[in-house]
Design a protein around this motif. Structure first.
Motif, PDB file in Angstrom:
ATOM      1  N   LYS A  48       0.831  -1.205   0.000  1.00  0.00           N
ATOM      2  CA  LYS A  48       0.000   0.000   0.000  1.00  0.00           C
ATOM      3  C   LYS A  48       0.872   1.264   0.000  1.00  0.00           C
ATOM      4  CE  LYS A  48      -3.813  -0.852   2.432  1.00  0.00           C
ATOM      5  NZ  LYS A  48      -4.516  -1.086   3.708  1.00  0.00           N
ATOM      6  N   SER A  49       1.892   1.277   0.849  1.00  0.00           N
ATOM      7  CA  SER A  49       2.643   2.522   1.004  1.00  0.00           C
ATOM      8  C   SER A  49       3.526   2.821  -0.214  1.00  0.00           C
ATOM      9  CB  SER A  49       3.449   2.538   2.305  1.00  0.00           C
ATOM     10  OG  SER A  49       4.426   1.548   2.280  1.00  0.00           O
ATOM     11  N   ILE A  50       3.989   1.805  -0.895  1.00  0.00           N
ATOM     12  CA  ILE A  50       4.802   2.090  -2.087  1.00  0.00           C
ATOM     13  C   ILE A  50       3.899   2.657  -3.192  1.00  0.00           C
ATOM     14  CG2 ILE A  50       4.789  -0.155  -3.303  1.00  0.00           C
ATOM     15  CD1 ILE A  50       7.842   0.180  -3.642  1.00  0.00           C
ATOM     16  N   LEU A  51       2.673   2.120  -3.310  1.00  0.00           N
ATOM     17  CA  LEU A  51       1.762   2.620  -4.345  1.00  0.00           C
ATOM     18  C   LEU A  51       1.247   4.018  -3.994  1.00  0.00           C
ATOM     19  CD1 LEU A  51      -0.124  -0.724  -5.169  1.00  0.00           C
ATOM     20  CD2 LEU A  51       1.857   0.270  -6.326  1.00  0.00           C
ATOM     21  N   GLU A  52       0.975   4.243  -2.700  1.00  0.00           N
ATOM     22  CA  GLU A  52       0.546   5.580  -2.257  1.00  0.00           C
ATOM     23  C   GLU A  52       1.635   6.610  -2.526  1.00  0.00           C
ATOM     24  OE1 GLU A  52      -2.257   6.692  -1.255  1.00  0.00           O
ATOM     25  OE2 GLU A  52      -3.413   4.977  -0.498  1.00  0.00           O
ATOM     26  N   ALA A  53       2.885   6.221  -2.280  1.00  0.00           N
ATOM     27  CA  ALA A  53       3.995   7.157  -2.487  1.00  0.00           C
ATOM     28  C   ALA A  53       4.132   7.501  -3.970  1.00  0.00           C
ATOM     29  CB  ALA A  53       5.302   6.555  -1.955  1.00  0.00           C
ATOM     30  N   ILE A  54       3.917   6.508  -4.836  1.00  0.00           N
ATOM     31  CA  ILE A  54       3.957   6.782  -6.282  1.00  0.00           C
ATOM     32  C   ILE A  54       2.852   7.781  -6.629  1.00  0.00           C
ATOM     33  CG2 ILE A  54       3.624   5.794  -8.591  1.00  0.00           C
ATOM     34  CD1 ILE A  54       4.712   3.110  -7.424  1.00  0.00           C
ATOM     35  N   LYS A  55       1.665   7.524  -6.071  1.00  0.00           N
ATOM     36  CA  LYS A  55       0.517   8.401  -6.374  1.00  0.00           C
ATOM     37  C   LYS A  55       0.796   9.834  -5.914  1.00  0.00           C
ATOM     38  CE  LYS A  55      -4.373   8.866  -5.182  1.00  0.00           C
ATOM     39  NZ  LYS A  55      -5.442   8.320  -4.327  1.00  0.00           N
ATOM     40  N   LYS A  56       1.407   9.959  -4.731  1.00  0.00           N
ATOM     41  CA  LYS A  56       1.665  11.302  -4.187  1.00  0.00           C
ATOM     42  C   LYS A  56       2.786  12.027  -4.920  1.00  0.00           C
ATOM     43  CE  LYS A  56       1.170   9.960   0.374  1.00  0.00           C
ATOM     44  NZ  LYS A  56       1.672   9.894   1.734  1.00  0.00           N
ATOM     45  N   LYS A 113      -1.070 -13.313  -0.703  1.00  0.00           N
ATOM     46  CA  LYS A 113      -2.369 -13.116  -1.348  1.00  0.00           C
ATOM     47  C   LYS A 113      -2.894 -11.701  -1.086  1.00  0.00           C
ATOM     48  CE  LYS A 113      -7.226 -13.960  -0.726  1.00  0.00           C
ATOM     49  NZ  LYS A 113      -8.312 -14.895  -0.456  1.00  0.00           N
ATOM     50  N   PHE A 114      -2.901 -11.303   0.198  1.00  0.00           N
ATOM     51  CA  PHE A 114      -3.503 -10.004   0.522  1.00  0.00           C
ATOM     52  C   PHE A 114      -2.655  -8.844  -0.007  1.00  0.00           C
ATOM     53  CE2 PHE A 114      -5.693 -12.848   3.524  1.00  0.00           C
ATOM     54  CZ  PHE A 114      -6.988 -12.596   3.081  1.00  0.00           C
ATOM     55  N   ALA A 115      -1.350  -9.033  -0.061  1.00  0.00           N
ATOM     56  CA  ALA A 115      -0.499  -7.981  -0.635  1.00  0.00           C
ATOM     57  C   ALA A 115      -0.788  -7.836  -2.130  1.00  0.00           C
ATOM     58  CB  ALA A 115       0.973  -8.309  -0.401  1.00  0.00           C
ATOM     59  N   GLU A 116      -0.884  -8.969  -2.818  1.00  0.00           N
ATOM     60  CA  GLU A 116      -1.141  -8.878  -4.266  1.00  0.00           C
ATOM     61  C   GLU A 116      -2.515  -8.269  -4.541  1.00  0.00           C
ATOM     62  OE1 GLU A 116      -0.617 -12.398  -6.903  1.00  0.00           O
ATOM     63  OE2 GLU A 116      -1.871 -11.256  -8.310  1.00  0.00           O
ATOM     64  N   LYS A 117      -3.523  -8.711  -3.772  1.00  0.00           N
ATOM     65  CA  LYS A 117      -4.876  -8.136  -3.923  1.00  0.00           C
ATOM     66  C   LYS A 117      -4.841  -6.621  -3.723  1.00  0.00           C
ATOM     67  CE  LYS A 117      -8.198 -11.507  -3.981  1.00  0.00           C
ATOM     68  NZ  LYS A 117      -9.116 -11.677  -5.067  1.00  0.00           N
ATOM     69  N   THR A 118      -4.078  -6.197  -2.716  1.00  0.00           N
ATOM     70  CA  THR A 118      -3.952  -4.764  -2.424  1.00  0.00           C
ATOM     71  C   THR A 118      -3.485  -4.008  -3.660  1.00  0.00           C
ATOM     72  OG1 THR A 118      -3.436  -5.207  -0.114  1.00  0.00           O
ATOM     73  CG2 THR A 118      -2.706  -3.095  -0.967  1.00  0.00           C
ATOM     74  N   ALA A 119      -2.529  -4.590  -4.363  1.00  0.00           N
ATOM     75  CA  ALA A 119      -1.972  -3.910  -5.542  1.00  0.00           C
ATOM     76  C   ALA A 119      -3.005  -3.810  -6.662  1.00  0.00           C
ATOM     77  CB  ALA A 119      -0.732  -4.651  -6.030  1.00  0.00           C
ATOM     78  N   GLU A 151      -8.852   1.335  -8.130  1.00  0.00           N
ATOM     79  CA  GLU A 151      -9.426   2.532  -7.487  1.00  0.00           C
ATOM     80  C   GLU A 151      -8.752   3.835  -7.909  1.00  0.00           C
ATOM     81  OE1 GLU A 151      -9.200   1.601  -3.319  1.00  0.00           O
ATOM     82  OE2 GLU A 151     -10.565  -0.102  -3.620  1.00  0.00           O
ATOM     83  N   ASN A 152      -7.515   3.742  -8.381  1.00  0.00           N
ATOM     84  CA  ASN A 152      -6.758   4.970  -8.657  1.00  0.00           C
ATOM     85  C   ASN A 152      -6.386   5.142 -10.125  1.00  0.00           C
ATOM     86  OD1 ASN A 152      -6.069   6.198  -5.836  1.00  0.00           O
ATOM     87  ND2 ASN A 152      -5.801   3.981  -5.642  1.00  0.00           N
ATOM     88  N   LYS A 153      -7.081   4.423 -10.962  1.00  0.00           N
ATOM     89  CA  LYS A 153      -6.755   4.413 -12.395  1.00  0.00           C
ATOM     90  C   LYS A 153      -6.601   5.807 -12.990  1.00  0.00           C
ATOM     91  CE  LYS A 153      -7.226   1.087 -15.828  1.00  0.00           C
ATOM     92  NZ  LYS A 153      -6.410   0.052 -15.328  1.00  0.00           N
ATOM     93  N   SER A 154      -7.469   6.718 -12.531  1.00  0.00           N
ATOM     94  CA  SER A 154      -7.443   8.050 -13.134  1.00  0.00           C
ATOM     95  C   SER A 154      -6.365   8.949 -12.524  1.00  0.00           C
ATOM     96  CB  SER A 154      -8.808   8.711 -12.970  1.00  0.00           C
ATOM     97  OG  SER A 154      -9.130   8.701 -11.601  1.00  0.00           O
ATOM     98  N   SER A 155      -5.797   8.566 -11.381  1.00  0.00           N
ATOM     99  CA  SER A 155      -4.811   9.457 -10.765  1.00  0.00           C
ATOM    100  C   SER A 155      -3.370   8.933 -10.827  1.00  0.00           C
ATOM    101  CB  SER A 155      -5.198   9.781  -9.320  1.00  0.00           C
ATOM    102  OG  SER A 155      -5.774   8.680  -8.691  1.00  0.00           O
ATOM    103  N   VAL A 156      -3.150   7.773 -11.441  1.00  0.00           N
ATOM    104  CA  VAL A 156      -1.765   7.331 -11.663  1.00  0.00           C
ATOM    105  C   VAL A 156      -1.607   6.928 -13.121  1.00  0.00           C
ATOM    106  CG1 VAL A 156      -1.377   6.509  -9.306  1.00  0.00           C
ATOM    107  CG2 VAL A 156      -2.275   4.909 -11.016  1.00  0.00           C
TER     108      VAL A 156
END
Ligand code: NDP
Length: 343
Positions: free
Chosen positions: A105-113, A170-176, A182-187
């Motif tokens: 989650k945090s690596i993807l959030e950091a990319i988004k930010k 499993k849960f880490a991959e699902k998270t990705a 959910e963020n298709k339009s912002s990344v």
């Protein structure tokens, strides 16, 4: 092109870093301490195309913010390999599930930010553990493919450490996948996952074997140190050589067809009996000193005691031949014996 590799000091990641540098990429890695990072830089002869950042604990909130604040505008590709892989805990949430999920989650959030416009591709190192429920591993008629998912829930995966590790993947991959939805339009980035089976093969740097061994290589090491007439647990499952795992990450970066795919890495099933057979046949110095089990019974054991994997889709997408079990184990064990003889 600049690639960020989380968990760069790991067994698989060191091969990836090496292959990326050889292919001409600029690499920024993360490791947990200054000491580990300095050690890594030294191993790569302080290659000017390689630098390291500290991410002490991927479980911490916003763990990757600093890295992306600093380098977000340079990084085009992100390989997220960091995740706890061990079974030495009874606190499954704290030590396995939370870091795996929060880290993703945090690596993807950091990319988004900080790098929404610059990062083009994210490859998450998942696992076949995300594909199959551990209690189904012995179902001989079950066929696992790129579409399969481990059915354990957050609660049911906490039955034991192995199940919890599998759940964490499993849960880490699902998270990705969900993050991207959910963020298709912002990344800007596309996502692929690499889902390897048990990874064997030589360490990138032999001296890694002197500082505690990674979990999957530990299986081979234990068999090398087994006793004549001794018993061993006949672990079985899909296997893949670490050199192929690394190569697959590079192909996933470079081949557009791999976009959006789960790439399942398995060259076939293995069981410890087969590894023991290879060790006894190929290493005269081990013959007569280690366990033999019931030679040549591996294939029939697997037929009856393991689910099957069909990764023909992945093999076609990647388009290269994987190492077979014999070559993989011979190279793994040769390095282990060499390091031992030195000691
Ligand atoms: P390693 O244990 O060698 O590598 C894991 C890496 O993640 C290490 O660099 C480790 O750092 C880092 N890491 C773990 N927990 C944390 C944390 N809380 N905070 C920061 N960094 C952390 O294992 P592998 O190379 O085998 O595994 C790499 C990836 O491949 C993992 O995602 C694993 O799940 C996956 N995988 C591995 C398979 C295998 O058989 N080896 C099979 C399928 C998937 P440190 O060592 O400093 O703790």
């Amino acid at each position: 092109t600049t690639v960020f590799v989380s968990g760069a000091t790991g067994f698989i990641a060191l091969h990836i870093v090496n292959d990326l540098l050889k292919a001409g990429y600029t690499v920024i890695g993360s490791g947990r301490s200054q000491e580990k990072n300095d050690g890594l830089l030294k191993k790569f002869n302080n290659n000017p195309k390689l630098s390291m950042e500290i991410v002490e604990d991927i479980a911490a909130p916003n763990a990757f913010d600093e890295v992306f604040k600093k380098h977000g505008k340079e990084i085009k590709i992100v390989l997220h390999t960091a995740s706890p892989f061990h079974f030495e805990t009874t606190n499954f949430e704290k030590d396995l599930l939370t870091p795996a999920v929060n880290g993703t989650k945090s690596i993807l959030e950091a990319i988004k930010k900080y790098a929404a416009d610059t990062v083009e591709k994210v490859i998450v190192t998942s696992s076949t553990a995300a594909l199959v429920t551990p209690t189904d591993m012995n179902k001989e008629d079950l066929v696992i493919t790129e579409e399969s998912w481990n059915k354990d829930t957050w609660d049911s995966c906490q039955a034991n450490a192995v199940a919890a590790y599998c759940g964490s993947k499993k849960f880490a991959e699902k998270t990705a996948w969900e993050f991207l939805k959910e963020n298709k339009s912002s990344v800007k980035f596309t996502l692929s996952t690499i889902n390897p089976g048990f990874v064997f093969g030589p360490q990138m740097f032999a001296d890694s074997l002197k500082h505690g061994i990674n979990t999957s290589s530990g299986i081979v090491s234990e068999l090398i140190h087994s006793k004549v007439g001794g018993e061993f647990y006949n672990y079985c499952g899909p296997f893949i050589d670490v050199r192929d795992v690394s190569k697959a990450h590079l192909v996933a970066i470079e081949k557009p067809e791999c976009t959006g795919q789960r790439l399942v890495l398995s060259e076939g099933l293995f069981c410890c009996q087969e590894i023991v057979d290879i060790l006894n046949e190929e290493f005269p110095q081990l013959k007569g000193k280690i366990a033999t089990g019931e030679p040549a019974t591996g294939p029939s054991f697997l037929e009856k005691n393991s689910c099957k994997f069909d990764n023909s889709k992945t093999k076609k997408l990647l388009g290269f031949q994987f190492y077979n079990l014999k070559d993989c184990i011979v190279d793994t064990a040769a390095q282990m014996s060499e390091v031992q003889n030195e000691a």
